[in-house]
Each structure stands twice: as structure tokens, then as C-alpha cells.
Design a protein around this motif. Structure first.
Motif, PDB file in Angstrom:
ATOM      1  N   LEU A  59      45.822 -19.399  16.064  1.00  0.00           N
ATOM      2  CA  LEU A  59      46.016 -20.624  15.294  1.00  0.00           C
ATOM      3  C   LEU A  59      44.850 -21.595  15.480  1.00  0.00           C
ATOM      4  CD1 LEU A  59      49.823 -21.098  15.920  1.00  0.00           C
ATOM      5  CD2 LEU A  59      48.754 -20.968  13.663  1.00  0.00           C
ATOM      6  N   ASP A  60      44.241 -21.599  16.659  1.00  0.00           N
ATOM      7  CA  ASP A  60      43.088 -22.471  16.894  1.00  0.00           C
ATOM      8  C   ASP A  60      42.003 -22.214  15.850  1.00  0.00           C
ATOM      9  OD1 ASP A  60      44.208 -23.646  19.123  1.00  0.00           O
ATOM     10  OD2 ASP A  60      43.152 -22.397  20.569  1.00  0.00           O
ATOM     11  N   ALA A  61      41.807 -20.935  15.522  1.00  0.00           N
ATOM     12  CA  ALA A  61      40.783 -20.563  14.540  1.00  0.00           C
ATOM     13  C   ALA A  61      41.262 -20.825  13.111  1.00  0.00           C
ATOM     14  CB  ALA A  61      40.402 -19.110  14.703  1.00  0.00           C
ATOM     15  N   LEU A  62      42.514 -20.550  12.844  1.00  0.00           N
ATOM     16  CA  LEU A  62      43.033 -20.685  11.474  1.00  0.00           C
ATOM     17  C   LEU A  62      43.186 -22.136  11.043  1.00  0.00           C
ATOM     18  CD1 LEU A  62      45.750 -17.892  11.479  1.00  0.00           C
ATOM     19  CD2 LEU A  62      43.572 -17.881  10.254  1.00  0.00           C
ATOM     20  N   ILE A  63      43.630 -22.985  11.941  1.00  0.00           N
ATOM     21  CA  ILE A  63      43.904 -24.383  11.571  1.00  0.00           C
ATOM     22  C   ILE A  63      42.624 -25.198  11.464  1.00  0.00           C
ATOM     23  CG2 ILE A  63      45.242 -26.441  12.155  1.00  0.00           C
ATOM     24  CD1 ILE A  63      46.893 -24.054  11.348  1.00  0.00           C
ATOM     25  N   ALA A  64      41.502 -24.582  11.860  1.00  0.00           N
ATOM     26  CA  ALA A  64      40.223 -25.282  11.675  1.00  0.00           C
ATOM     27  C   ALA A  64      39.921 -25.455  10.209  1.00  0.00           C
ATOM     28  CB  ALA A  64      39.093 -24.488  12.360  1.00  0.00           C
ATOM     29  N   GLU A  65      40.577 -24.634   9.362  1.00  0.00           N
ATOM     30  CA  GLU A  65      40.393 -24.753   7.925  1.00  0.00           C
ATOM     31  C   GLU A  65      41.691 -25.283   7.300  1.00  0.00           C
ATOM     32  OE1 GLU A  65      39.293 -21.009   6.411  1.00  0.00           O
ATOM     33  OE2 GLU A  65      37.481 -20.839   7.601  1.00  0.00           O
ATOM     34  N   PRO A  66      41.616 -26.029   6.208  1.00  0.00           N
ATOM     35  CA  PRO A  66      42.818 -26.564   5.567  1.00  0.00           C
ATOM     36  C   PRO A  66      43.761 -25.441   5.139  1.00  0.00           C
ATOM     37  CG  PRO A  66      40.847 -27.589   4.649  1.00  0.00           C
ATOM     38  CD  PRO A  66      40.388 -26.447   5.520  1.00  0.00           C
ATOM     39  N   THR A  67      45.072 -25.676   5.316  1.00  0.00           N
ATOM     40  CA  THR A  67      46.056 -24.679   4.938  1.00  0.00           C
ATOM     41  C   THR A  67      46.758 -25.055   3.639  1.00  0.00           C
ATOM     42  OG1 THR A  67      47.698 -25.818   6.295  1.00  0.00           O
ATOM     43  CG2 THR A  67      46.468 -24.004   7.306  1.00  0.00           C
ATOM     44  N   SER A  68      46.411 -26.200   3.066  1.00  0.00           N
ATOM     45  CA  SER A  68      47.048 -26.598   1.811  1.00  0.00           C
ATOM     46  C   SER A  68      46.103 -27.490   1.032  1.00  0.00           C
ATOM     47  CB  SER A  68      48.370 -27.324   2.094  1.00  0.00           C
ATOM     48  OG  SER A  68      48.142 -28.502   2.828  1.00  0.00           O
ATOM     49  N   ALA A  70      53.006 -23.345   2.801  1.00  0.00           N
ATOM     50  CA  ALA A  70      52.393 -24.476   2.113  1.00  0.00           C
ATOM     51  C   ALA A  70      52.693 -24.465   0.625  1.00  0.00           C
ATOM     52  CB  ALA A  70      50.881 -24.460   2.336  1.00  0.00           C
ATOM     53  N   GLU A  71      53.124 -23.304   0.098  1.00  0.00           N
ATOM     54  CA  GLU A  71      53.320 -23.155  -1.336  1.00  0.00           C
ATOM     55  C   GLU A  71      54.786 -23.140  -1.767  1.00  0.00           C
ATOM     56  OE1 GLU A  71      49.369 -20.294  -1.958  1.00  0.00           O
ATOM     57  OE2 GLU A  71      51.388 -19.446  -2.041  1.00  0.00           O
ATOM     58  N   ARG A  72      55.660 -22.615  -0.922  1.00  0.00           N
ATOM     59  CA  ARG A  72      57.044 -22.382  -1.322  1.00  0.00           C
ATOM     60  C   ARG A  72      58.006 -23.392  -0.700  1.00  0.00           C
ATOM     61  NH1 ARG A  72      57.520 -15.731  -1.093  1.00  0.00           N
ATOM     62  NH2 ARG A  72      55.685 -15.302  -2.408  1.00  0.00           N
ATOM     63  N   ASP A  73      59.250 -23.326  -1.146  1.00  0.00           N
ATOM     64  CA  ASP A  73      60.281 -24.221  -0.618  1.00  0.00           C
ATOM     65  C   ASP A  73      61.067 -23.583   0.517  1.00  0.00           C
ATOM     66  OD1 ASP A  73      59.702 -26.305  -2.432  1.00  0.00           O
ATOM     67  OD2 ASP A  73      60.849 -25.291  -3.989  1.00  0.00           O
ATOM     68  N   GLU A  74      61.066 -22.261   0.573  1.00  0.00           N
ATOM     69  CA  GLU A  74      61.704 -21.553   1.670  1.00  0.00           C
ATOM     70  C   GLU A  74      61.092 -20.172   1.792  1.00  0.00           C
ATOM     71  OE1 GLU A  74      65.872 -21.320   0.687  1.00  0.00           O
ATOM     72  OE2 GLU A  74      65.613 -19.409  -0.367  1.00  0.00           O
ATOM     73  N   LEU A  75      61.254 -19.564   2.967  1.00  0.00           N
ATOM     74  CA  LEU A  75      60.763 -18.219   3.212  1.00  0.00           C
ATOM     75  C   LEU A  75      61.894 -17.359   3.763  1.00  0.00           C
ATOM     76  CD1 LEU A  75      57.336 -18.902   5.007  1.00  0.00           C
ATOM     77  CD2 LEU A  75      57.723 -18.406   2.586  1.00  0.00           C
ATOM     78  N   ALA A 113      48.333 -16.085   9.057  1.00  0.00           N
ATOM     79  CA  ALA A 113      47.695 -16.742   7.918  1.00  0.00           C
ATOM     80  C   ALA A 113      48.569 -16.626   6.675  1.00  0.00           C
ATOM     81  CB  ALA A 113      46.318 -16.143   7.668  1.00  0.00           C
ATOM     82  N   LYS A 114      49.183 -15.460   6.486  1.00  0.00           N
ATOM     83  CA  LYS A 114      50.059 -15.258   5.322  1.00  0.00           C
ATOM     84  C   LYS A 114      51.242 -16.215   5.369  1.00  0.00           C
ATOM     85  CE  LYS A 114      52.775 -11.740   2.907  1.00  0.00           C
ATOM     86  NZ  LYS A 114      53.201 -10.304   2.917  1.00  0.00           N
ATOM     87  N   MET A 115      51.866 -16.362   6.548  1.00  0.00           N
ATOM     88  CA  MET A 115      53.016 -17.262   6.676  1.00  0.00           C
ATOM     89  C   MET A 115      52.621 -18.717   6.412  1.00  0.00           C
ATOM     90  SD  MET A 115      55.760 -15.518   7.213  1.00  0.00           S
ATOM     91  CE  MET A 115      55.038 -14.340   6.060  1.00  0.00           C
ATOM     92  N   LEU A 116      51.471 -19.128   6.915  1.00  0.00           N
ATOM     93  CA  LEU A 116      51.036 -20.508   6.712  1.00  0.00           C
ATOM     94  C   LEU A 116      50.737 -20.771   5.232  1.00  0.00           C
ATOM     95  CD1 LEU A 116      48.707 -21.200   9.774  1.00  0.00           C
ATOM     96  CD2 LEU A 116      51.172 -21.536   9.557  1.00  0.00           C
ATOM     97  N   LYS A 117      50.141 -19.800   4.586  1.00  0.00           N
ATOM     98  CA  LYS A 117      49.842 -19.949   3.161  1.00  0.00           C
ATOM     99  C   LYS A 117      51.131 -20.068   2.345  1.00  0.00           C
ATOM    100  CE  LYS A 117      47.230 -17.756  -0.623  1.00  0.00           C
ATOM    101  NZ  LYS A 117      48.319 -17.721  -1.619  1.00  0.00           N
ATOM    102  N   LEU A 118      52.078 -19.192   2.608  1.00  0.00           N
ATOM    103  CA  LEU A 118      53.339 -19.219   1.878  1.00  0.00           C
ATOM    104  C   LEU A 118      54.146 -20.480   2.188  1.00  0.00           C
ATOM    105  CD1 LEU A 118      54.461 -15.482   2.204  1.00  0.00           C
ATOM    106  CD2 LEU A 118      53.497 -16.621   0.189  1.00  0.00           C
TER     107      LEU A 118
END
Length: 298
Positions: free
Chosen positions: A289-298, A167-172, A160-165
Motif C-alpha cells: 500500500l505504501d507504493a500504491l497510495i503514492a498515486e491517486p486512487t480516484s 473508488a468507483e462502485r457503491d458496494e463490493l 490495486a483492483k480492490m482500491l480501484k473498484l
């Protein structure tokens, strides 16, 4: 069978509560009902509940904070499980306990087997190792499952942390020199349920330590890239593509507690004992991911 689950509110405890009612009558307690920092409390609970199997999913898991609280970590990760094991031995109950790859020093590049010498690098790893030792000395019938890189839809979740970041940043920048296998709390609960079924059927595996992890291996960087690519394939909007997840060494992110570089766990002993096939880590991650992507990530 009567099953006593301790640590019900954690990632593994939550998964256990979903699966274990199919194999026994479950009593699940959290910190308010089973405080691991109060000596004697766990023995009282075992005497009161009289379970056939005790499943200890409680632990002090704040790896870096443990460096500042070694006594508290030792009480929760070693002293309390030791007390629980002694109570289980007196009651004739089985104890199922979870440990970690952090009991090893992370050297080499082959998967660790259960008989390899432990040499923890951190307070967390040392206290978990000490808990294993106390359980082994207790005389209780026990199964200790060492696992690695645990993930689940809730809680402190790397995915979840990686998906959030992303969606927000230009690189990780993600570490690429630690190797292991992401393992879901659901898989850990499924294996636990299988072990309990065998106990109930009188076909329990031998007491001891077993390594429990999804099949295959990756780095934290590869793990992050996979999660982001899979999320994008499901339609999630990301600013960072997998190629923009840059590889960096562990030294790029200094932490109070040293992490093992090699967290590979050989699972042959477990697979043979329970006659099971463990899923590839990618398939296991997809379930989270099945559970996490059920909610918007961005």
C-alpha cells in the motif's frame, strides 16, 4: 557468489533484482533470454553461466487458463523446473524454486505442514506439485518455497483492483470462505536473500520444501476490507467503506479452476531453519500500500 535469476519480469523476479545484488553477482533473465517452453534451453543457460545459486521465479500462473492449456502449464511448471534441477545437479549449484498452496486440496481448517499429502484441485496446482516432485528426484541441492496470495505494487494486483473498484462502485462482493495469508513478493525476496546468505556462509538449510507466508490469516473479504480501510486512513477517497464489502461464498463466483478453501501454511520449519521472524500479513500488505497510495486512487 554468482546468482542466476529466471523470471525476472514477474512480481517475485522484480523484487529479487532489488535485493539480491547485496548478496551476490546477479544475472537476471526474462522469457526472451530463458524460454521455458524450449526443451534443453535451460540446461544450456546453466552450463553457460555456471551459477552458484539458481533462483527460479518463472511460472505459468494463469490459474483458470491452465485448465485450457494443461500441456503448456505442465511444460512451464513441471518439465522446465525438472530440467533446471537436473542441470543444477550436474553443475553442483543450488536451486531455489517457488511453489504454491494450490498443491493442497484446501480441506480442513488447520495450517498445512510440509509433510501433508498433496491433492491439487486444478491443473495449475497439479503442475506445480509435479514440478516439486521432479526437483526432489533430481539430486540437486534445492529449496522449494511454497507461498500464498502473492502481492506486489505492480502486475496483477488484488489490492490495486480492490482500491480501484472501491473508488468507483457503491458496494463490493468479495469471497469470505477462502482463508490464507497475503504474502508480498518483497517478503519472499527477503527470505530468499537470507537463504542465499546462509548458503554462502556454508550454513545452508537442508534441501527440501519450506512454507513461506506472512503470519496470521484472513479471508479475501477481510483482506479487501483491510486494504480499503488502510487506504482511507491515508487520505484516499473511496465510495465503498469496509462495511460495504459484502461477504459472499466461493460459489458466487464460479471459475474454471477450483480454488482451495484452506490456504493456511504452517511456517515453523522455515522460521527455525533460517532463524527469522515473519511479519504479520497486515504489516506486509502495508508495504504494498505504501507504493500504491503514492498515486491517486480516484
Amino acid at each position: 557468489m554468482k546468482l542466476l535469476v529466471l523470471g525476472r519480469d514477474g512480481q517475485v523476479g522484480t523484487a529479487l533484482q532489488k535485493l539480491l545484488p547485496a548478496v551476490g553477482d546477479v544475472v537476471a533473465l526474462g522469457r526472451e533470454g530463458a524460454d521455458f517452453e524450449v526443451p534443453g534451453r535451460l540446461a544450456e543457460i546453466v552450463k553457460r553461466e555456471r551459477p552458484d545459486v539458481i533462483i527460479n521465479a518463472a511460472a505459468y500462473t494463469a490459474v483458470d487458463k491452465a485448465e485450457r492449456e494443461p500441456e503448456r502449464a505442465a511444460r512451464i511448471n513441471a518439465g522446465a523446473p525438472g530440467e533446471l534441477a537436473e542441470a543444477a545437479a550436474k553443475a553442483g549449484a543450488w536451486l531455489i524454486h517457488y511453489s504454491t498452496d494450490y498443491v493442497f486440496d484446501g480441506s480442513g481448517d488447520r495450517p498445512w505442514v510440509e509433510t501433508d499429502a498433496t491433492a491439487p484441485l486444478s491443473v495449475y496446482g497439479r503442475t506445480k506439485r509435479d514440478g516439486e516432485v521432479l526437483i526432489g528426484k533430481s539430486g540437486a541441492k534445492h529449496l522449494i518455497f511454497r507461498t500464498s496470495w502473492v502481492h506486489a505494487p505492480g502486475g496483477n494486483n488484488f489490492i490495486a483492483k480492490m482500491l480501484k473498484l472501491a473508488a468507483e462502485r457503491d458496494e463490493l462482493k468479495v469471497i469470505d470462505d477462502q482463508v490464507g495469508a497475503p504474502t508480498s513478493a518483497l517478503l519472499i525476496a527477503e527470505v530468499t536473500a537470507k537463504a542465499i546468505e546462509l548458503i554462502g556462509e556454508g550454513r545452508a538449510p537442508a534441501s527440501g520444501i519450506y512454507h513461506l507466508a506472512a503470519a496470521g490469516e484472513t479471508t479475501w473479504n477481510g483482506y479487501a476490507r483491510f486494504a480499503i480501510a488502510d487506504a482511507m486512513a491515508r487520505g484516499a477517497r473511496m465510495k465503498v467503506t469496509p462495511e460495504r464489502v459484502l461477504k459472499v461464498p466461493t460459489t458466487a463466483f464460479p471459475t474454471p479452476a477450483q480454488r482451495p478453501l484452506n490456504s493456511r501454511l504452517s511456517t515453523g520449519k522455515l522460521r527455525e531453519a533460517l532463524s527469522i521472524v515473519l511479519p504479520d500479513w497486515q504489516d506486509d500488505v502495508r508495504l504494498t500500500l505504501d507504493a500504491l497510495i503514492a498515486e491517486p486512487t480516484s
